[in-house]
Design a protein around this motif. Structure first.
Motif, PDB file in Angstrom:
ATOM      1  N   HIS A 142       0.837  -1.206   0.000  1.00 32.67           N
ATOM      2  CA  HIS A 142       0.000   0.000   0.000  1.00 32.67           C
ATOM      3  C   HIS A 142       0.870   1.253   0.000  1.00 32.67           C
ATOM      4  CE1 HIS A 142      -3.134   2.872   0.927  1.00 32.67           C
ATOM      5  NE2 HIS A 142      -2.404   3.275   1.943  1.00 32.67           N
ATOM      6  N   LYS A 143       1.881   1.270   0.854  1.00 31.01           N
ATOM      7  CA  LYS A 143       2.764   2.441   0.949  1.00 31.01           C
ATOM      8  C   LYS A 143       3.508   2.668  -0.367  1.00 31.01           C
ATOM      9  CE  LYS A 143       2.194   3.401   5.396  1.00 31.01           C
ATOM     10  NZ  LYS A 143       2.262   4.617   6.137  1.00 31.01           N
ATOM     11  N   ALA A 144       3.955   1.590  -0.999  1.00 28.62           N
ATOM     12  CA  ALA A 144       4.638   1.708  -2.288  1.00 28.62           C
ATOM     13  C   ALA A 144       3.697   2.285  -3.342  1.00 28.62           C
ATOM     14  CB  ALA A 144       5.165   0.349  -2.737  1.00 28.62           C
ATOM     15  N   GLY A 145       2.441   1.892  -3.291  1.00 33.01           N
ATOM     16  CA  GLY A 145       1.453   2.412  -4.230  1.00 33.01           C
ATOM     17  C   GLY A 145       1.223   3.906  -4.068  1.00 33.01           C
ATOM     18  N   LEU A 146       1.381   4.416  -2.862  1.00 41.33           N
ATOM     19  CA  LEU A 146       1.198   5.845  -2.629  1.00 41.33           C
ATOM     20  C   LEU A 146       2.250   6.652  -3.365  1.00 41.33           C
ATOM     21  CD1 LEU A 146       0.387   5.908   1.199  1.00 41.33           C
ATOM     22  CD2 LEU A 146      -1.214   6.126  -0.705  1.00 41.33           C
ATOM     23  N   SER A 147       3.493   6.197  -3.335  1.00 45.13           N
ATOM     24  CA  SER A 147       4.543   6.941  -4.027  1.00 45.13           C
ATOM     25  C   SER A 147       4.350   6.884  -5.537  1.00 45.13           C
ATOM     26  CB  SER A 147       5.934   6.422  -3.632  1.00 45.13           C
ATOM     27  OG  SER A 147       6.112   5.088  -4.053  1.00 45.13           O
ATOM     28  N   LYS A 148       3.829   5.778  -6.044  1.00 49.62           N
ATOM     29  CA  LYS A 148       3.566   5.672  -7.484  1.00 49.62           C
ATOM     30  C   LYS A 148       2.483   6.663  -7.909  1.00 49.62           C
ATOM     31  CE  LYS A 148       5.228   1.008  -7.958  1.00 49.62           C
ATOM     32  NZ  LYS A 148       4.921  -0.368  -7.749  1.00 49.62           N
ATOM     33  N   LYS A 149       1.492   6.895  -7.056  1.00 50.55           N
ATOM     34  CA  LYS A 149       0.443   7.867  -7.369  1.00 50.55           C
ATOM     35  C   LYS A 149       1.033   9.268  -7.510  1.00 50.55           C
ATOM     36  CE  LYS A 149      -3.515   5.585  -5.225  1.00 50.55           C
ATOM     37  NZ  LYS A 149      -4.513   5.658  -4.146  1.00 50.55           N
ATOM     38  N   GLU A 198       4.207  10.010  -8.243  1.00 52.02           N
ATOM     39  CA  GLU A 198       5.039  10.030  -9.459  1.00 52.02           C
ATOM     40  C   GLU A 198       4.173  10.262 -10.685  1.00 52.02           C
ATOM     41  OE1 GLU A 198       7.270   6.364  -9.499  1.00 52.02           O
ATOM     42  OE2 GLU A 198       8.249   6.851  -7.594  1.00 52.02           O
ATOM     43  N   LYS A 199       3.031   9.575 -10.759  1.00 50.93           N
ATOM     44  CA  LYS A 199       2.120   9.739 -11.893  1.00 50.93           C
ATOM     45  C   LYS A 199       1.559  11.160 -11.929  1.00 50.93           C
ATOM     46  CE  LYS A 199      -1.819   7.802 -14.250  1.00 50.93           C
ATOM     47  NZ  LYS A 199      -3.209   7.763 -14.096  1.00 50.93           N
ATOM     48  N   ALA A 200       1.202  11.690 -10.778  1.00 53.28           N
ATOM     49  CA  ALA A 200       0.673  13.050 -10.709  1.00 53.28           C
ATOM     50  C   ALA A 200       1.705  14.055 -11.207  1.00 53.28           C
ATOM     51  CB  ALA A 200       0.257  13.381  -9.277  1.00 53.28           C
ATOM     52  N   ASN A 201       2.976  13.859 -10.847  1.00 54.33           N
ATOM     53  CA  ASN A 201       4.024  14.771 -11.302  1.00 54.33           C
ATOM     54  C   ASN A 201       4.245  14.675 -12.799  1.00 54.33           C
ATOM     55  OD1 ASN A 201       4.768  16.328  -9.057  1.00 54.33           O
ATOM     56  ND2 ASN A 201       5.823  14.577  -8.173  1.00 54.33           N
ATOM     57  N   GLU A 202       4.115  13.488 -13.369  1.00 51.54           N
ATOM     58  CA  GLU A 202       4.217  13.333 -14.824  1.00 51.54           C
ATOM     59  C   GLU A 202       3.101  14.117 -15.510  1.00 51.54           C
ATOM     60  OE1 GLU A 202       4.153   9.128 -15.615  1.00 51.54           O
ATOM     61  OE2 GLU A 202       6.058   8.802 -14.588  1.00 51.54           O
ATOM     62  N   GLU A 203       1.889  14.022 -14.965  1.00 50.75           N
ATOM     63  CA  GLU A 203       0.754  14.760 -15.532  1.00 50.75           C
ATOM     64  C   GLU A 203       0.944  16.262 -15.395  1.00 50.75           C
ATOM     65  OE1 GLU A 203      -2.592  13.084 -13.482  1.00 50.75           O
ATOM     66  OE2 GLU A 203      -2.442  11.173 -14.571  1.00 50.75           O
ATOM     67  N   LEU A 204       1.476  16.699 -14.256  1.00 47.63           N
ATOM     68  CA  LEU A 204       1.720  18.130 -14.059  1.00 47.63           C
ATOM     69  C   LEU A 204       2.809  18.638 -14.987  1.00 47.63           C
ATOM     70  CD1 LEU A 204       1.479  18.337 -10.171  1.00 47.63           C
ATOM     71  CD2 LEU A 204      -0.161  19.237 -11.840  1.00 47.63           C
ATOM     72  N   ALA A 205       3.826  17.825 -15.254  1.00 49.86           N
ATOM     73  CA  ALA A 205       4.900  18.220 -16.169  1.00 49.86           C
ATOM     74  C   ALA A 205       4.358  18.427 -17.582  1.00 49.86           C
ATOM     75  CB  ALA A 205       6.011  17.170 -16.167  1.00 49.86           C
ATOM     76  N   ALA A 206       3.342  17.684 -17.956  1.00 49.22           N
ATOM     77  CA  ALA A 206       2.762  17.779 -19.302  1.00 49.22           C
ATOM     78  C   ALA A 206       1.686  18.861 -19.397  1.00 49.22           C
ATOM     79  CB  ALA A 206       2.177  16.421 -19.698  1.00 49.22           C
ATOM     80  N   LEU A 207       1.372  19.506 -18.306  1.00 54.08           N
ATOM     81  CA  LEU A 207       0.343  20.541 -18.265  1.00 54.08           C
ATOM     82  C   LEU A 207       0.728  21.704 -19.168  1.00 54.08           C
ATOM     83  CD1 LEU A 207      -2.325  21.121 -16.729  1.00 54.08           C
ATOM     84  CD2 LEU A 207      -0.940  22.309 -15.030  1.00 54.08           C
ATOM     85  N   GLU A 208      -0.185  22.123 -20.019  1.00 49.04           N
ATOM     86  CA  GLU A 208       0.083  23.209 -20.965  1.00 49.04           C
ATOM     87  C   GLU A 208      -0.904  24.336 -20.755  1.00 49.04           C
ATOM     88  OE1 GLU A 208       0.106  21.649 -24.920  1.00 49.04           O
ATOM     89  OE2 GLU A 208       1.636  20.148 -24.452  1.00 49.04           O
ATOM     90  N   GLY A 209      -0.636  25.444 -21.443  1.00 50.45           N
ATOM     91  CA  GLY A 209      -1.555  26.567 -21.431  1.00 50.45           C
ATOM     92  C   GLY A 209      -1.138  27.705 -20.509  1.00 50.45           C
ATOM     93  N   TYR A 210       0.033  27.641 -19.938  1.00 56.85           N
ATOM     94  CA  TYR A 210       0.524  28.697 -19.059  1.00 56.85           C
ATOM     95  C   TYR A 210       1.802  29.283 -19.660  1.00 56.85           C
ATOM     96  CZ  TYR A 210      -2.685  26.569 -15.756  1.00 56.85           C
ATOM     97  OH  TYR A 210      -3.809  26.074 -15.159  1.00 56.85           O
TER      98      TYR A 210
END
Length: 168
Positions: free
Chosen positions: A143-150, A152-164
């Protein structure tokens, strides 16, 4: 199958909050039971439950209550098992319940979660059980390992964020 965790709530109106704990324990295959007991309306039943829980194989008790929130403390006063209190949001946004549960007298500890913190209560119960159960320990670690993966995925999505214009 015998329950290891007992989830107790002062009223079935607390069930929508406590279902988060039920769901997490179920997903992680940790046997649990759920009951409604009231420190004020069924004091004899609360006493019988608390005094008999360890003998029935319960390892941790999660007790949820709102407003006066006496249930976790009353249970803790009558058992040596760990009790995790979940204050339920009510009249004062749960502050009344939070203070009732967290301010226990010396010798009657109750681990207190945040208001409506049923999920954290289930995870803490599993961590306590994991001290003597390697299977549960593996589930908590996963469970704890899964939290860090979430994250990491969120940061990947934020890195791809456009429009600013000024986002670097």
């Amino acid at each position: 199958m015998k329950p290891l965790v007992s989830i107790i709530m002062g009223s079935t109106s607390d069930l929508p909050i406590m279902e988060k704990a039920c769901k997490w324990l179920d997903e992680n295959e940790i046997p649990f039971e759920v009951n409604a007991l009231s420190a004020h309306r069924t004091p004899d039943a609360v006493e019988a439950f608390a005094k008999g829980a360890q003998e029935r194989g319960i390892k941790v008790i999660i007790a949820a209550a709102g407003m006066a929130a006496a249930l976790p403390g009353v249970i803790a006063a009558q058992t040596s098992l760990p009790v995790i209190g979940v204050p339920i949001k009510g009249m004062l946004d749960g502050l009344d319940a939070l203070l009732s549960i967290v301010q226990m007298p010396p010798g009657i500890p109750v681990a207190t979660m945040g208001v409506n913190g049923a999920l954290n209560a289930a995870i803490l119960a599993a961590q306590i059980i994991a001290l003597s159960d390697s299977t549960v320990a593996e589930k908590v670690a996963a469970h704890k390992a899964g939290l860090s993966k979430k994250i990491e995925k969120a940061n990947e999505e934020l890195a791809a964020l456009e429009g600013y214009k000024f986002k670097v």
